[in-house]
Structures are given as C-alpha cells and as structure tokens.
Scaffold this active site. Structure first.
Site, PDB file in Angstrom:
ATOM      1  N   ASP A 145       8.887   2.105   1.036  1.00 60.69           N
ATOM      2  CA  ASP A 145       9.017   0.970   0.135  1.00 60.69           C
ATOM      3  C   ASP A 145       7.964   1.072  -0.968  1.00 60.69           C
ATOM      4  OD1 ASP A 145       9.259  -2.029  -0.684  1.00 60.69           O
ATOM      5  OD2 ASP A 145      10.771  -1.781   0.880  1.00 60.69           O
ATOM      6  N   ASP A 154      -4.134  -9.628   8.885  1.00 66.35           N
ATOM      7  CA  ASP A 154      -3.241  -9.720  10.037  1.00 66.35           C
ATOM      8  C   ASP A 154      -2.999  -8.360  10.691  1.00 66.35           C
ATOM      9  OD1 ASP A 154      -3.083 -12.387   9.497  1.00 66.35           O
ATOM     10  OD2 ASP A 154      -0.976 -12.383   8.884  1.00 66.35           O
ATOM     11  N   ASN A 272      22.611  -6.049  -2.598  1.00 68.09           N
ATOM     12  CA  ASN A 272      22.658  -7.452  -3.030  1.00 68.09           C
ATOM     13  C   ASN A 272      23.613  -7.685  -4.192  1.00 68.09           C
ATOM     14  OD1 ASN A 272      20.587  -7.715  -1.207  1.00 68.09           O
ATOM     15  ND2 ASN A 272      19.001  -8.153  -2.705  1.00 68.09           N
ATOM     16  N   ALA A 288      22.567   3.323   1.687  1.00 65.76           N
ATOM     17  CA  ALA A 288      23.136   2.738   2.902  1.00 65.76           C
ATOM     18  C   ALA A 288      24.589   3.118   3.109  1.00 65.76           C
ATOM     19  CB  ALA A 288      22.998   1.212   2.860  1.00 65.76           C
ATOM     20  N   SER A 346      17.096  -6.612   1.764  1.00 74.87           N
ATOM     21  CA  SER A 346      15.775  -6.021   2.004  1.00 74.87           C
ATOM     22  C   SER A 346      15.070  -6.673   3.179  1.00 74.87           C
ATOM     23  CB  SER A 346      14.883  -6.187   0.768  1.00 74.87           C
ATOM     24  OG  SER A 346      15.063  -5.153  -0.156  1.00 74.87           O
TER      25      SER A 346
END
Length: 432
Positions: A145, A154, A272, A288, A346
């Site tokens: 990405d 975190d 999208n 994809a 995504s």
C-alpha cells in the site's frame, strides 16, 4: 471523517509511457522453454536489447519483467515472439490507485445490526474476531500500500518489516491509507482504554510501500512488492489498490498463479467504480480480476453490498469471491491524528486478509487450501453472489467449538471457488 481521493472515473487504467511488462509462461529457467542451448529467460533479454528495449527489472519468483521502449516496437516484437512460439505476453505497464470511497453510503437504514462500541469496531464484530481464539500468531501478512507509520504507538513492540518500492520515498506512510489497512488486518485487539480494530493482532507485519504518498503507483512497484513478499515467505498478501480496467491484466494472472503455487494467497480490493444508487453496478478491475487473486467486495453495517462496491463481470476473471466490512471503518492513521474512519473496498480487503491469517493459524492451510477454506467458511448472505461472492468472511471459532462441531455437508455448487490448474492456459493467453 471521510476522505475523498478519487472520483468514479479517477481509477481508469492509465498506461505508463514507454514502459511494458513482459510475462513469461514459466518463471523457472531450469524448466523454461529452450531455444537451442538457451532458456527463454536467457534468450529474451538479448532479444529485447536487440529490438531496442531496455530491461529494467526481472522478478524471478513471478517470471515477470519490466522493460522500456517505444510503442511502435511493441506489436512487432509480440508478433515475432508468436511466430517463434515463444510463450510470453508483452503488455503496457499500468498505474493503480488506493480504493477508498469518495463519500458515505446513501440511504443506510436506521438501526443497523452492527455499530462501533467502546471495545470493538463493527467490522471486528461482524467477522467474529472477538469470539475466535486465534490471533494470527506465526502468520506473516504483507500489506502492499502507501507504507506504514512505524512510530504509531499502538504497534510498539510488534514484529514489523518495512520496505519501499517507490523511488525517492522511504517506507513511511505519508498518505494514511496504508497505515489504516495494516491496522485493520493486523492492529491491536484488545486495546486497553480504547477501541480495538485489528483482526489478526499477533501476525507478523510486512509493510511494502508500492503506492506513493499521493496514493498511486505502477506495475513495477506492485510486482516488486509481491516478489518481496514471496521472498519473505508471507502467507497472505493484501492489496487495497486497483485500476478500472475490465480486461484481465496478464502480469497478475502470472503473479497470482505463482503465488498460490508457493503457498501464498493474494487478496485484493474488487474496486469502487459502482454507483448502485444510480443504477451502475460497476465491474471488478485489475489486479483483483485475475482468476488467481481473491477479490473482495465491501459491505455496510447492515451487511448489504456497499453502493460503490464493484460487481462480478460475466466470463473469465472479474469475479467477486468474498466480502468484508468496508463502510465507515475505524482504524489507525499516521501522525498526531492516530485514527481515522473511511470507506471502500480498500477497507474490506484487510478484514478478509486478517481473517485469512486466523484461518491459516487455525488450520495450517496455505495457498489454494486457504482460499477454499475462506470461501467455504464465509457466512452466506441473502444477496446475489455476483455482488457479495461466497458472503461475509468469518474468523474460525475457538478450538473447543471446532472439536465438537459437526462436519459440514459438501456444497455441490459453491458460490465462489478458486480456479483449477486446467484454467491456467486459457487465463494466461485469453486476455490482455
């Protein structure tokens, strides 16, 4: 908060001027086609140089090369290869973009069955990560990405490996999209005093920067990231990126097929480009739409297909395989902001990648077996399979439940399945 980085047509396939991808039928020199005493991989660089092309990069684990040259040479070279029965394809290099949605969902019904609470995101609840006794321990997940904010508090103490494949940019995420996707797939769960958002919180993270800080990148960087993930023996590769091209792009047929052969499952966002509220169901774009890459659609909090989520195309390729939570998804974000809530296929993709990590930990499955398990265990939805595939990806139940669970009845006609070896030749040469 929602971000808008694209319009419905912003992800149309854009060729990179003077750049082409060469896809070999067999990546292994020892098993390659021979021309005299030379293998295909030995012959082609010489031929490319003779024809005026320059070899930029060769990815040995994928059997794919990137070259530079003039477009007028392309047809002549492909014709010459065809006349010599040289098993390769030459196609233009394309550009890809992040696949976050431009806007919130229209017309979501009141009182959704899932909602974020103080402990968990709605996505973690929907895929049943909380009920699962698995955490992804021992599983390597690569997220290709915009990079990763390795200083995010975190992720302190986590096993994280980073690499940049964008010239002039290090692996730090200057956009936010990559950190958000990594958070969903592999972020913390539980998180004391805050909302947990990661499906596989103990998986090893491989963050490959294949998209720039502006959110775009080409085949060269993406293929380099896949090759790097295979070199590191990653179990799962998650790619929340795409281009709105209907045709199956041969480099990702080869890459997906060869990844499965090596025991690596590639998961990618369906796209999208739909506007279902306006009567446009869209279509699954590249990468994809490769029949060897698991394609992920997005669901909203009602477990309905998202307005922007692309639909399966008829024919080979372009198939939605499974679905994941993809609307109003809360996850990590770089810098002082720390967290963000965005939408898109995504966001659905790393949910599925995280579930795949839990399933791989639970079963030991990799590659094709993991694909089949992920599809088989998905929760069926009362919507068309062309929109949601096999349904909502589900985390494995705790060990005690698995031990006592009845053996499921065989499914005679699965909603979605991974292609057989017999499809490889048709897929490789049938599109472009």
């Amino acid at each position: 908060m929602f971000i808008s980085d694209e319009s419905p047509t912003a992800n149309a396939a854009t060729p990179v001027p003077g750049r082409y991808v060469v896809v070999f039928a067999d990546p292994h020199p020892s098993a390659g086609e021979r021309f005299g005493a030379r293998t295909l991989q030995e012959e082609v660089p010489t031929m490319l140089e003779r024809e005026g092309f320059s070899l930029d990069t060769y990815f040995p684990r994928l059997g794919v090369a990137v070259v530079g040259g003039e477009s007028a040479q392309l047809g002549e070279l492909q014709a010459r290869c065809d006349s010599r029965n040289m098993p390769l394809r030459i196609v233009p290099e394309l550009m890809y973009h992040i696949l976050s949605s431009p806007a919130p969902e229209p017309g979501i019904a009141a009182g959704p069955p899932f909602a974020d609470n103080d402990e968990l995101t709605w996505g973690l609840q929907a895929v049943r990560a909380r009920e699962s006794g698995y955490t992804g321990r021992g599983i390597r997940v690569a997220v290709l990405d915009t990079g990763f904010d390795a200083a995010h508090p975190d992720f302190a103490g986590r096993d994280v490996t980073t690499m940049s494949f964008i010239e002039g940019e290090d692996s730090h995420d200057g956009h936010g999209h990559g950190t958000h996707c990594i958070g969903t797939a592999c972020g913390p769960r539980p998180l004391p005093g805050a909302r947990a958002y990661g499906v596989a919180p103990e998986a090893s993270i491989f963050a490959g920067k294949v998209l720039s800080n502006e959110g775009s990148g080409s085949d060269t960087g993406i293929l380099a990231g896949i090759d790097w993930a295979l070199q590191n023996d990653c179990h799962i590769i998650s790619m929340s990126l795409g281009a709105d091209v209907r045709e199956v792009h041969p480099p990702y047929v080869a890459a997906g097929h060869r990844a499965l052969e090596r025991g690596t499952l590639i998961v990618a966002a369906a796209g999208n480009n739909a506007r279902r509220s306006a009567g446009n169901p869209g279509f699954v774009g590249a990468p994809a739409n490769s029949p060897y890459i698991l394609s992920v659609a997005a669901l909203d909090e009602n477990l309905l297909v998202a307005d922007f989520s692309a639909r399966t195309l008829p024919g080979r390729g372009g198939q939605v395989d499974v679905s994941g939570p993809g609307v109003k998804v809360y996850s990590s974000w770089p810098g002082a902001q720390r967290y963000n809530t965005i939408s898109g296929t995504s966001m659905a993709t790393p949910h599925v990648a995280g579930v795949a990590a839990l399933l791989s930990e639970a079963t030991g499955y990799r590659g094709r077996e993991l694909w089949a398990e992920l599809v088989q265990e998905s929760e069926r939805l009362e919507q068309f399979s062309v929109d949601v595939g096999a349904g909502l990806a589900q985390a494995p139940p705790p060990i005690r439940e698995q031990a006592s669970a009845p053996v499921p009845e065989p499914v005679s006609e699965p909603v979605s399945s991974e292609p057989s070896e017999d499809d490889a030749s048709e897929s490789f040469y049938g599109h472009g």
